[in-house]
Design an enzyme around this catalytic site. Structure first.
Site, PDB file in Angstrom:
ATOM      1  N   LYS A  79      57.287   8.983  31.686  1.00  0.00           N
ATOM      2  CA  LYS A  79      56.979   9.188  30.253  1.00  0.00           C
ATOM      3  C   LYS A  79      58.339   9.463  29.599  1.00  0.00           C
ATOM      4  CE  LYS A  79      53.104   9.910  27.710  1.00  0.00           C
ATOM      5  NZ  LYS A  79      51.658   9.361  27.849  1.00  0.00           N
ATOM      6  N   GLY A 179      40.266  16.039  16.916  1.00  0.00           N
ATOM      7  CA  GLY A 179      41.488  15.048  16.571  1.00  0.00           C
ATOM      8  C   GLY A 179      40.846  13.972  16.356  1.00  0.00           C
ATOM      9  N   VAL A 180      41.110  13.665  15.077  1.00  0.00           N
ATOM     10  CA  VAL A 180      40.603  12.140  14.529  1.00  0.00           C
ATOM     11  C   VAL A 180      41.666  11.199  14.302  1.00  0.00           C
ATOM     12  CG1 VAL A 180      38.493  10.964  13.841  1.00  0.00           C
ATOM     13  CG2 VAL A 180      39.106  13.277  13.103  1.00  0.00           C
ATOM     14  N   GLY A 181      42.710  11.120  15.337  1.00  0.00           N
ATOM     15  CA  GLY A 181      43.923  10.448  15.065  1.00  0.00           C
ATOM     16  C   GLY A 181      43.641   8.831  15.492  1.00  0.00           C
ATOM     17  N   ASN A 182      44.679   8.125  16.064  1.00  0.00           N
ATOM     18  CA  ASN A 182      44.740   6.750  16.282  1.00  0.00           C
ATOM     19  C   ASN A 182      43.535   6.507  17.103  1.00  0.00           C
ATOM     20  OD1 ASN A 182      46.809   5.731  14.803  1.00  0.00           O
ATOM     21  ND2 ASN A 182      48.140   6.775  16.060  1.00  0.00           N
ATOM     22  N   VAL A 183      43.422   7.030  18.349  1.00  0.00           N
ATOM     23  CA  VAL A 183      42.445   6.581  19.397  1.00  0.00           C
ATOM     24  C   VAL A 183      40.977   7.167  18.585  1.00  0.00           C
ATOM     25  CG1 VAL A 183      41.518   7.235  21.441  1.00  0.00           C
ATOM     26  CG2 VAL A 183      43.918   6.993  21.144  1.00  0.00           C
ATOM     27  N   ALA A 184      40.843   8.363  18.415  1.00  0.00           N
ATOM     28  CA  ALA A 184      39.716   8.767  17.925  1.00  0.00           C
ATOM     29  C   ALA A 184      39.087   8.209  16.761  1.00  0.00           C
ATOM     30  CB  ALA A 184      39.740  10.397  17.830  1.00  0.00           C
ATOM     31  N   TYR A 185      39.889   7.884  15.868  1.00  0.00           N
ATOM     32  CA  TYR A 185      39.132   7.074  14.691  1.00  0.00           C
ATOM     33  C   TYR A 185      38.450   5.791  15.195  1.00  0.00           C
ATOM     34  CZ  TYR A 185      38.443   4.894  10.338  1.00  0.00           C
ATOM     35  OH  TYR A 185      37.773   4.199   9.302  1.00  0.00           O
TER      36      TYR A 185
HETATM   37  N1  LIG Z   1      47.208   6.263  21.529  1.00  0.00           N
HETATM   38  C1  LIG Z   1      46.875   5.726  23.028  1.00  0.00           C
HETATM   39  O1  LIG Z   1      46.742   4.524  23.179  1.00  0.00           O
HETATM   40  C2  LIG Z   1      46.918   6.787  23.872  1.00  0.00           C
HETATM   41  C3  LIG Z   1      46.800   8.139  23.767  1.00  0.00           C
HETATM   42  N2  LIG Z   1      46.464   9.009  24.936  1.00  0.00           N
HETATM   43  C4  LIG Z   1      46.324  10.479  24.336  1.00  0.00           C
HETATM   44  O2  LIG Z   1      45.081  10.516  23.451  1.00  0.00           O
HETATM   45  C5  LIG Z   1      45.512  11.750  22.536  1.00  0.00           C
HETATM   46  C6  LIG Z   1      45.434  11.149  21.175  1.00  0.00           C
HETATM   47  O3  LIG Z   1      46.412  10.168  21.033  1.00  0.00           O
HETATM   48  P1  LIG Z   1      46.591   9.418  19.673  1.00  0.00           P
HETATM   49  O4  LIG Z   1      45.110   9.275  18.802  1.00  0.00           O
HETATM   50  O5  LIG Z   1      47.385   8.287  19.749  1.00  0.00           O
HETATM   51  O6  LIG Z   1      47.422  10.569  18.638  1.00  0.00           O
HETATM   52  P2  LIG Z   1      47.335  10.993  17.111  1.00  0.00           P
HETATM   53  O7  LIG Z   1      48.545  11.518  16.969  1.00  0.00           O
HETATM   54  O8  LIG Z   1      47.230   9.448  16.397  1.00  0.00           O
HETATM   55  O9  LIG Z   1      45.833  11.661  16.911  1.00  0.00           O
HETATM   56  C7  LIG Z   1      45.919  12.926  17.316  1.00  0.00           C
HETATM   57  C8  LIG Z   1      45.220  13.782  16.218  1.00  0.00           C
HETATM   58  O10 LIG Z   1      45.062  15.082  16.876  1.00  0.00           O
HETATM   59  C9  LIG Z   1      45.256  15.848  15.744  1.00  0.00           C
HETATM   60  N3  LIG Z   1      45.573  17.235  16.259  1.00  0.00           N
HETATM   61  C10 LIG Z   1      46.774  17.731  16.799  1.00  0.00           C
HETATM   62  N4  LIG Z   1      46.552  19.038  17.562  1.00  0.00           N
HETATM   63  C11 LIG Z   1      45.323  19.411  16.923  1.00  0.00           C
HETATM   64  C12 LIG Z   1      44.403  20.604  17.125  1.00  0.00           C
HETATM   65  N5  LIG Z   1      44.687  21.472  17.803  1.00  0.00           N
HETATM   66  N6  LIG Z   1      43.335  20.581  16.907  1.00  0.00           N
HETATM   67  C13 LIG Z   1      42.437  19.337  16.298  1.00  0.00           C
HETATM   68  N7  LIG Z   1      43.416  18.078  16.062  1.00  0.00           N
HETATM   69  C14 LIG Z   1      44.559  18.333  16.364  1.00  0.00           C
HETATM   70  C15 LIG Z   1      46.243  15.559  14.944  1.00  0.00           C
HETATM   71  O11 LIG Z   1      46.384  15.887  13.478  1.00  0.00           O
HETATM   72  C16 LIG Z   1      46.082  13.891  15.126  1.00  0.00           C
HETATM   73  O12 LIG Z   1      45.160  13.404  14.047  1.00  0.00           O
HETATM   74  C17 LIG Z   1      46.814  12.096  23.204  1.00  0.00           C
HETATM   75  O13 LIG Z   1      46.787  13.352  24.017  1.00  0.00           O
HETATM   76  C18 LIG Z   1      47.392  11.198  23.595  1.00  0.00           C
HETATM   77  O14 LIG Z   1      48.357  11.387  24.879  1.00  0.00           O
HETATM   78  C19 LIG Z   1      46.205   8.622  26.021  1.00  0.00           C
HETATM   79  C20 LIG Z   1      46.295   7.287  26.171  1.00  0.00           C
HETATM   80  C21 LIG Z   1      46.829   6.298  25.317  1.00  0.00           C
HETATM   81  O1  LIG Z   2      48.727   3.493  26.375  1.00  0.00           O
HETATM   82  C1  LIG Z   2      49.892   3.590  26.056  1.00  0.00           C
HETATM   83  O2  LIG Z   2      50.563   3.567  24.772  1.00  0.00           O
HETATM   84  C2  LIG Z   2      50.805   3.746  27.055  1.00  0.00           C
HETATM   85  C3  LIG Z   2      50.493   4.609  28.325  1.00  0.00           C
HETATM   86  C4  LIG Z   2      50.651   6.114  28.192  1.00  0.00           C
HETATM   87  O3  LIG Z   2      51.604   6.642  27.674  1.00  0.00           O
HETATM   88  C5  LIG Z   2      49.238   6.577  28.281  1.00  0.00           C
HETATM   89  O4  LIG Z   2      48.543   6.317  28.606  1.00  0.00           O
HETATM   90  O5  LIG Z   2      49.359   8.136  27.914  1.00  0.00           O
END
Ligand SMILES: NC(=O)C1=CN([C@@H]2O[C@H](COP(=O)(O)OP(=O)(O)OC[C@H]3O[C@@H](n4cnc5c(N)ncnc54)[C@H](O)[C@@H]3O)[C@@H](O)[C@H]2O)C=CC1
Ligand SMILES: O=C(O)CCC(=O)C(=O)O
Length: 366
Positions: A79, A179-185
């Site tokens: 990472k 957290g309703v970011g990229n994945v959660a949305y």
């Molecule tokens: N994007 C992906 O494909 C992958 C993501 N993940 C994990 O999933 C999680 C979310 O990833 P993404 O959606 O990409 O990130 P993101 O940054 O798009 O979403 C995270 C959300 O959590 C919110 N947040 C941060 N701290 C907070 C708190 N204390 N309480 C409530 N909300 C809070 C942020 O404002 C943001 O909207 C991370 O832990 C990431 O490592 C794991 C595997 C793949």
């Molecule tokens: O899914 C990705 O973007 C890459 C892999 C990764 O970093 C993860 O699964 O946390």
């Protein structure tokens, strides 16, 4: 302190990258390459202290070793973290410089997205190195991995619901989402279509409002999310949130979310959930859809094949729950055993001599 951590966790390599002109401060961590090159995303985060960045990259890289092994990928774990404010410190030069550092590692580390980085950032890195995935679809690639992570998470949640409630139908179930970011949305979209009720929280008010407007989600405060009446809790923000303070507040029957390293202390907090009868789906298996999808790029991306593999996360969670029951261990332990035994088995396979690297025969006159 750093070598002690590296020895304790058996880490291969930690690379510090600095560039005054672009402002780059990054750390690349390669945990274990037994199964292949270390693939893992780049996290862009405004760490308060440098130590926090080091601890984070170590934990995240090790998690990738287990995630990639459990997913059956021929990839090791690594990472990278970048220290900075993702809303203002990014530039083309910044990521191209990082790309050159990654290139220098000769393929030992392959980058992708994580919190704070996007497809556009990966495209800049791609200008300097082939050792990156999650780049734009216009390059014949897979683009943003988040919808695939969400699809894998949805499949994992169906199997988790079966474990906790006897049926994998999520219709009518209430899911609390942190957290309703990229994945959660994307997850909320799938859950809404499946007829689930949503309770959400986020530090970003706009993100919350989007889920309220589009999916009829109920918004709650940041700390309230732990104690709401729900069936399944989906932690989708950052790690360490299952701890001494939060676990006693939980009213859910199951936990299944995308955040990496959800258990603050694996043994202690995994056991605490087990004692409360809460089904815990191991995070790195639940969220493996993203890496399964981006890894498909390495053999020539095929969306249909990748989607089918991502949906197989259901089967992987099924396997883990089955092992856990048969061996009377927690699902987290079952996942760890699965990953460790695969790494050990391939290590043994590789211990036999083959004519590949430089060896005693290399110096022989032809
Ligand atoms: N994007 C992906 O494909 C992958 C993501 N993940 C994990 O999933 C999680 C979310 O990833 P993404 O959606 O990409 O990130 P993101 O940054 O798009 O979403 C995270 C959300 O959590 C919110 N947040 C941060 N701290 C907070 C708190 N204390 N309480 C409530 N909300 C809070 C942020 O404002 C943001 O909207 C991370 O832990 C990431 O490592 C794991 C595997 C793949
Ligand atoms: O899914 C990705 O973007 C890459 C892999 C990764 O970093 C993860 O699964 O946390």
């Amino acid at each position: 302190m750093i070598f002690t951590e590296m020895v304790d966790g058996d880490y291969e390599q930690l690379v510090f990258c600095q560039d005054k002109d672009s402002g780059l401060k990054a750390i690349i961590c390669i945990h274990d390459t037994t199964l292949g090159p270390a693939l893992g995303g780049i996290r862009f985060w405004n760490y308060e202290k440098e130590e926090d960045a080091i601890i984070d990259v170590l934990r995240l890289a090790k998690g990738m070793t287990y995630k990639n092994a459990a997913a059956g990928l021929n990839l090791g774990g690594g990472k990278a973290v970048v220290i900075g404010d993702a809303s203002k410190d990014k530039s083309e030069a910044f990521f191209r410089t990082l790309g050159r550092y990654i290139n220098n590692l000769g393929g030992r580390y392959i980058a992708a997205e994580d919190v704070g980085t996007t497809v556009e950032d990966m495209d800049f890195i791609y200008q300097e190195t082939d050792y990156v995935c999650g780049i734009s679809e216009s390059f014949g690639s897979s683009g943003n991995p988040s919808p695939f992570t969400a699809l894998g998470l949805f499949s994992a949640m169906q199997r988790t619901a079966k474990e906790a409630f006897g049926s994998d139908d999520l219709n009518g179930k209430t899911i609390s989402v942190q957290g309703v970011g990229n994945v959660a949305y994307s997850l909320c979209e799938l859950l809404h279509e499946a007829g689930a009720n949503l309770i959400v929280t986020d530090i970003n008010e706009k993100a919350v409002q989007r889920a309220v407007d589009n999916f009829g989600a109920k918004a709650v405060g940041l700390d309230e999310i732990y104690s709401v009446d729900a069936d399944i809790f989906a932690p989708c923000a950052l790690g360490g949130i299952l701890n001494d303070k939060t676990i006693p507040q939980l009213k859910v029957k199951a936990i299944c979310g995308s955040a990496n390293n959800q258990l603050l202390e694996i043994e202690k907090h995994g056991q605490a959930l087990q004692d409360l009868g809460i089904v815990y789906a191991p995070d790195y298996v639940v969220n493996s859809g993203g890496v399964i999808n981006v890894a498909d790029e390495l053999t020539g991306y095929n969306k249909e094949r990748a989607t089918s593999k991502v949906k197989d996360v259901y089967k992987q969670i099924d396997k883990i729950f089955t092992i856990a029951k048969e061996q009377n261990i927690s699902p987290q332990h079952a996942a760890d055993h699965l990953a460790e035994s695969r790494i050990q088995a391939i290590q043994n396979v590789k211990s036999k001599f083959t004519q590949s690297d430089k060896n005693i025969l290399s110096g022989r006159k032809k």
